[in-house]
Motif scaffolding. Structure first.
Motif, PDB file in Angstrom:
ATOM      1  N   ARG A   6       4.285  11.953  -1.757  1.00  0.00           N
ATOM      2  CA  ARG A   6       5.423  12.888  -1.554  1.00  0.00           C
ATOM      3  C   ARG A   6       4.880  13.946  -1.891  1.00  0.00           C
ATOM      4  N   ASN A   7       4.379  13.884  -4.002  1.00  0.00           N
ATOM      5  CA  ASN A   7       3.492  15.392  -4.503  1.00  0.00           C
ATOM      6  C   ASN A   7       2.739  15.790  -4.381  1.00  0.00           C
ATOM      7  N   PHE A   8       1.697  15.352  -3.484  1.00  0.00           N
ATOM      8  CA  PHE A   8       0.442  16.768  -2.554  1.00  0.00           C
ATOM      9  C   PHE A   8       1.445  17.174  -2.420  1.00  0.00           C
ATOM     10  N   GLU A   9       0.694  18.290  -2.649  1.00  0.00           N
ATOM     11  CA  GLU A   9       0.926  20.512  -2.213  1.00  0.00           C
ATOM     12  C   GLU A   9       1.190  20.112  -1.866  1.00  0.00           C
ATOM     13  N   GLY A  10       2.307  20.953  -1.465  1.00  0.00           N
ATOM     14  CA  GLY A  10       3.223  20.859   0.353  1.00  0.00           C
ATOM     15  C   GLY A  10       3.846  19.816   1.266  1.00  0.00           C
ATOM     16  N   CYS A  11       3.897  19.261   0.687  1.00  0.00           N
ATOM     17  CA  CYS A  11       5.360  18.008   0.683  1.00  0.00           C
ATOM     18  C   CYS A  11       6.119  17.646   0.536  1.00  0.00           C
ATOM     19  N   ARG A  12       7.365  18.106   1.285  1.00  0.00           N
ATOM     20  CA  ARG A  12       8.568  18.480   0.561  1.00  0.00           C
ATOM     21  C   ARG A  12       9.518  17.500   0.606  1.00  0.00           C
ATOM     22  N   ASN A  32       0.476  -0.878   0.167  1.00  0.00           N
ATOM     23  CA  ASN A  32      -0.123   0.098   0.282  1.00  0.00           C
ATOM     24  C   ASN A  32       0.865   1.125   0.361  1.00  0.00           C
ATOM     25  N   PHE A  33       1.770   1.295   0.696  1.00  0.00           N
ATOM     26  CA  PHE A  33       2.608   2.703   0.579  1.00  0.00           C
ATOM     27  C   PHE A  33       3.261   2.431  -0.572  1.00  0.00           C
ATOM     28  N   GLU A  34       4.258   1.312  -1.096  1.00  0.00           N
ATOM     29  CA  GLU A  34       4.944   1.245  -2.730  1.00  0.00           C
ATOM     30  C   GLU A  34       3.479   1.925  -3.466  1.00  0.00           C
ATOM     31  N   ALA A  35       2.650   1.671  -3.707  1.00  0.00           N
ATOM     32  CA  ALA A  35       1.507   1.894  -4.904  1.00  0.00           C
ATOM     33  C   ALA A  35       0.883   3.762  -4.705  1.00  0.00           C
ATOM     34  N   ASN A  36       1.280   4.540  -3.174  1.00  0.00           N
ATOM     35  CA  ASN A  36       0.674   5.451  -2.787  1.00  0.00           C
ATOM     36  C   ASN A  36       1.946   6.715  -2.840  1.00  0.00           C
ATOM     37  N   ASN A  52      -7.427  15.634   5.380  1.00  0.00           N
ATOM     38  CA  ASN A  52      -8.607  16.133   5.297  1.00  0.00           C
ATOM     39  C   ASN A  52      -8.443  15.460   3.862  1.00  0.00           C
ATOM     40  N   SER A  53      -7.731  15.874   2.989  1.00  0.00           N
ATOM     41  CA  SER A  53      -8.194  14.782   1.336  1.00  0.00           C
ATOM     42  C   SER A  53      -8.118  13.674   1.287  1.00  0.00           C
ATOM     43  N   GLU A  54      -9.513  12.813   0.084  1.00  0.00           N
ATOM     44  CA  GLU A  54      -9.310  11.690  -0.554  1.00  0.00           C
ATOM     45  C   GLU A  54      -8.377  11.194  -0.325  1.00  0.00           C
ATOM     46  N   LEU A  55      -7.191  11.130  -0.423  1.00  0.00           N
ATOM     47  CA  LEU A  55      -6.003  10.807  -0.555  1.00  0.00           C
ATOM     48  C   LEU A  55      -5.368   9.903   0.760  1.00  0.00           C
ATOM     49  N   PHE A  56      -5.486  11.390   1.392  1.00  0.00           N
ATOM     50  CA  PHE A  56      -5.180  10.297   3.046  1.00  0.00           C
ATOM     51  C   PHE A  56      -6.809   9.262   3.123  1.00  0.00           C
ATOM     52  N   LYS A  57      -7.754   9.656   3.120  1.00  0.00           N
ATOM     53  CA  LYS A  57      -9.261   9.113   4.334  1.00  0.00           C
ATOM     54  C   LYS A  57      -8.466   7.761   3.909  1.00  0.00           C
ATOM     55  N   GLY A  58      -7.896   7.757   1.355  1.00  0.00           N
ATOM     56  CA  GLY A  58      -8.150   6.221   1.009  1.00  0.00           C
ATOM     57  C   GLY A  58      -7.311   5.565   2.018  1.00  0.00           C
TER      58      GLY A  58
END
Length: 90
Positions: free
Chosen positions: A23-29, A14-18, A60-66
């Motif tokens: 990392r490319n989510f806005e604001g993640c450095r 799951n980590f590999e898939a996401n 609060n994103s759908e990415l995190f919720k999933g």
């Protein structure tokens, strides 16, 4: 995060898939996955965000919720999270 030993491969998949999406989510450095050397079913994610607002937007994103929905069923202990700030860096 402590995982049931039989769920570790599922978590890593799951980590590999996401990981690139996070990392490319806005604001993640920066994003790292760390593993405890002595308790190998315990993992830590270590990330740097532009600011608290960027982290909150991710939380609060759908990415995190999933990701969270899929991950939380694999735990064998209550997960912990901390927000920290650098006091000094050499």
């Amino acid at each position: 995060m402590g995982f049931d030993p039989e769920k570790i491969e599922d978590f890593l998949a799951n980590f590999e898939a996401n990981k690139n999406k996070i990392r490319n989510f806005e604001g993640c450095r920066h994003l790292e996955l760390l593993r405890d050397k002595d308790n190998t079913n315990r993992f830590f994610t270590y990330s740097h965000w532009n600011d608290e607002a960027a982290l909150d937007k991710y939380r609060n994103s759908e990415l995190f919720k999933g990701i969270w929905t899929e991950t939380k069923v694999m735990f064998n202990e209550k997960p912990e999270a901390w927000s920290v700030e650098s006091v000094e860096s050499l």
